[in-house]
Design a protein around this motif. Sequence first.
Motif, short mmCIF file in Angstrom:
data_model
loop_
_atom_site.label_atom_id
_atom_site.label_comp_id
_atom_site.label_asym_id
_atom_site.label_seq_id
_atom_site.Cartn_x
_atom_site.Cartn_y
_atom_site.Cartn_z
N GLU A 47 58.56 30.83 66.13
CA GLU A 47 60.07 30.03 66.91
C GLU A 47 61.13 30.96 66.60
O GLU A 47 61.96 31.01 67.25
CB GLU A 47 59.38 28.60 66.69
N THR A 54 51.82 39.97 68.42
CA THR A 54 52.87 39.79 68.05
C THR A 54 51.97 41.35 68.02
O THR A 54 52.84 41.62 67.64
CB THR A 54 53.60 38.44 67.77
N ASP A 106 61.40 34.50 67.37
CA ASP A 106 61.35 34.33 68.79
C ASP A 106 63.16 34.27 68.74
O ASP A 106 64.19 34.70 69.63
CB ASP A 106 60.99 33.29 69.38
N ALA A 156 66.09 35.90 70.26
CA ALA A 156 66.89 35.78 71.39
C ALA A 156 68.46 36.25 71.92
O ALA A 156 68.87 36.64 72.82
CB ALA A 156 66.91 34.21 71.39
N ILE A 166 54.99 36.71 71.49
CA ILE A 166 55.40 35.84 71.08
C ILE A 166 55.24 34.17 71.15
O ILE A 166 54.27 33.64 70.83
CB ILE A 166 56.69 35.60 70.86
N HIS A 167 55.31 34.28 72.41
CA HIS A 167 55.06 33.04 74.11
C HIS A 167 53.45 32.88 73.47
O HIS A 167 53.37 31.81 74.11
CB HIS A 167 55.81 33.24 74.92
N ARG A 202 59.25 39.40 72.97
CA ARG A 202 58.99 37.65 73.18
C ARG A 202 57.94 37.10 74.06
O ARG A 202 57.42 36.03 73.68
CB ARG A 202 59.83 37.19 73.63
N ARG A 203 56.75 38.08 75.23
CA ARG A 203 56.13 37.35 76.03
C ARG A 203 55.20 37.74 74.80
O ARG A 203 54.20 36.43 75.40
CB ARG A 203 55.89 38.03 76.60
#
Length: 626
Positions: free
Chosen positions: A435, A619, A438, A442, A454-455, A451-452
């Motif tokens: 988090e 990631t 990310d 951002a 990581i999520h 980022r995709r």
Amino acid sequence: MAHAMAHIVVTRPQGKGQELADLLSAQGHKVTQCPVLNIEYLDSDEQQLATLDEADIAIFVSQDAVTGLYQQRASLPASLQCVAVGEATAEAIESHFQYRALVPEQHDSEGVLALPQLQQVDGKSVVLVKGRGGRTLIAKTLKQRGAFVNPLVVYERSAAQPSSDAWLKQWQQDKVDALVITSNSSVDAIFASQDPQLLQWLKSRHFYIVSARTGAHLEQQGVASDHISIAAGVTNQAIAACIDSEQENNMSEQPEQEPASSNEPAAKVNKPDSKMQSDAAPAGQRQGMSKIGLLALLIALGAGAGTGYLYWQQYQQQSHAAEQENAALTQMQQRVQQLQSANQALTEQIKALGSAQQTQQQQSQQWQQDFNDDISRQLSANQRSLITHVEQSIAAAQDNTQPPLDMNELRRLVALADFKIWSENNYAGAASVLERADALLASYPGNAQLRRAIHSDLQTLASIELADVQAIVLTLHGLGQQVDKLAFNMVDLPDEPVAADNQELSDNVSDWRANLGRSWDKLVDDFIKVRKREATIEPLLDNEQQRLIKQRLHFYLDQAGFAATHQYIDLYKQSLQGAADLITRYFDLSQPQTSQFLSQLKQLRLQQLTPAQPVKLATVSVLEES
């Protein structure tokens, strides 16, 4: 100068406010003891009290916690380390259990958590001896530090009356000035009224408390902060000193009465009277003046004196008003001069800053001009085009105040999350690190793929459901308490087969061989008895062997708890399997307690301590490709 004493109500529970009341009475205050809380000591079961035997640390939150535990248990393990919130609690521990407890410098939950002995508590067992309800800061913080926290509730505080109306009416009638309150529960008890007039009167009283947390709770009830005084400690001496100091401050703020001014006006008024007397004397000597004339003269003199007195009063008032106006005008002129001086100083500062800024700009321009001239002289025409391109790039970078993305920091965060998964099995910690990564991405566009990933990893980590290690350890502890109650599998000897009794001799001569065999068998049976059993017989266990088997079972259970805590999966399953084998081989499975014990072992062995499939962060792969 002696200062007026106050009427103070001490709200401490029954038996705890007498010493403070004696101290305040010695200071000259009027003291009323009104316990607003009742202390009820609770009984704990044997399993709850047994947690002290295996605990590393015991934390006592109050004197009532010490008393409540002492009523159920008169001693503590020698290896137990005791922690007390304050000195009074530590003295109670030493008086009841002969232990010298650790005491923090700050006598509250925050002070306890700041002790060096409570910083590294990972894997340790901590018993929190407390009352019902109260703050949860100590338990939550110690759990976050990795400790196994077992609350032991030994007492409960409750309001002495459901409504405080009767107290407030009596205190208002007795003209109470202040109250001593030592807990938030006491605040709730005295504010338990629905009468707005009584509550308004209560909020106007002064409150003496022992902690800032209680002060904040009083302010939530509508008490002004200047009506709250916090003592330097929780002892009776500290509270009494706070009250005495507050009373002295209140008296020092009251102005003393000035003596009455001299009656100069009266003296001035009397002057006409003396003149009148001096004038009247010769008038009385005149033989020819009539009484009516004398009376008229006296009236005229009195009217003149009255007029003079009124004129003098008006003159004095006008003089006093003029003096006040002059003083105000003088103050205003001084203030204007101060403002003018400040304005002038500010103007000079602004001029100095403007001059410095202008000088700096000129120096910067001159330096830039010199630098450009020097570069122009040294570089060729082809190089100038390159310099122009570089300058444009620099200008564009200066327009964008955001620093570039630190890829090293991003790689470090992703590597840390991967390490927490593979080395520590800390999936919540890995999610927290991702988090942070990310949040770092951002602010920078163009990193959608990373980022995709990581999520996606965050969703994977959130979907992992693992067993509660602390619950497993507590279950193993409970099974260990039942080992001594398990019954061994005792051997029942099977019945020996009954052979047909056919030992009668025959009268037939042709049966001589059979008669001879029967006679021989009968002769042998008189000397040797052979019994045959068809079932397999296991050897019986003596007491020493039974003790060793139970000790071995305890070892397997403890080893399983250790392995679960440290995520040693193979050792955890081997230990539970070893315990199950011992139960199956040596104990009576027909007993309900034994079969239930074995069933719990099998359920524990099926608990999922780690994910079924190894977790690999997407990631990491995306970051390596980018």
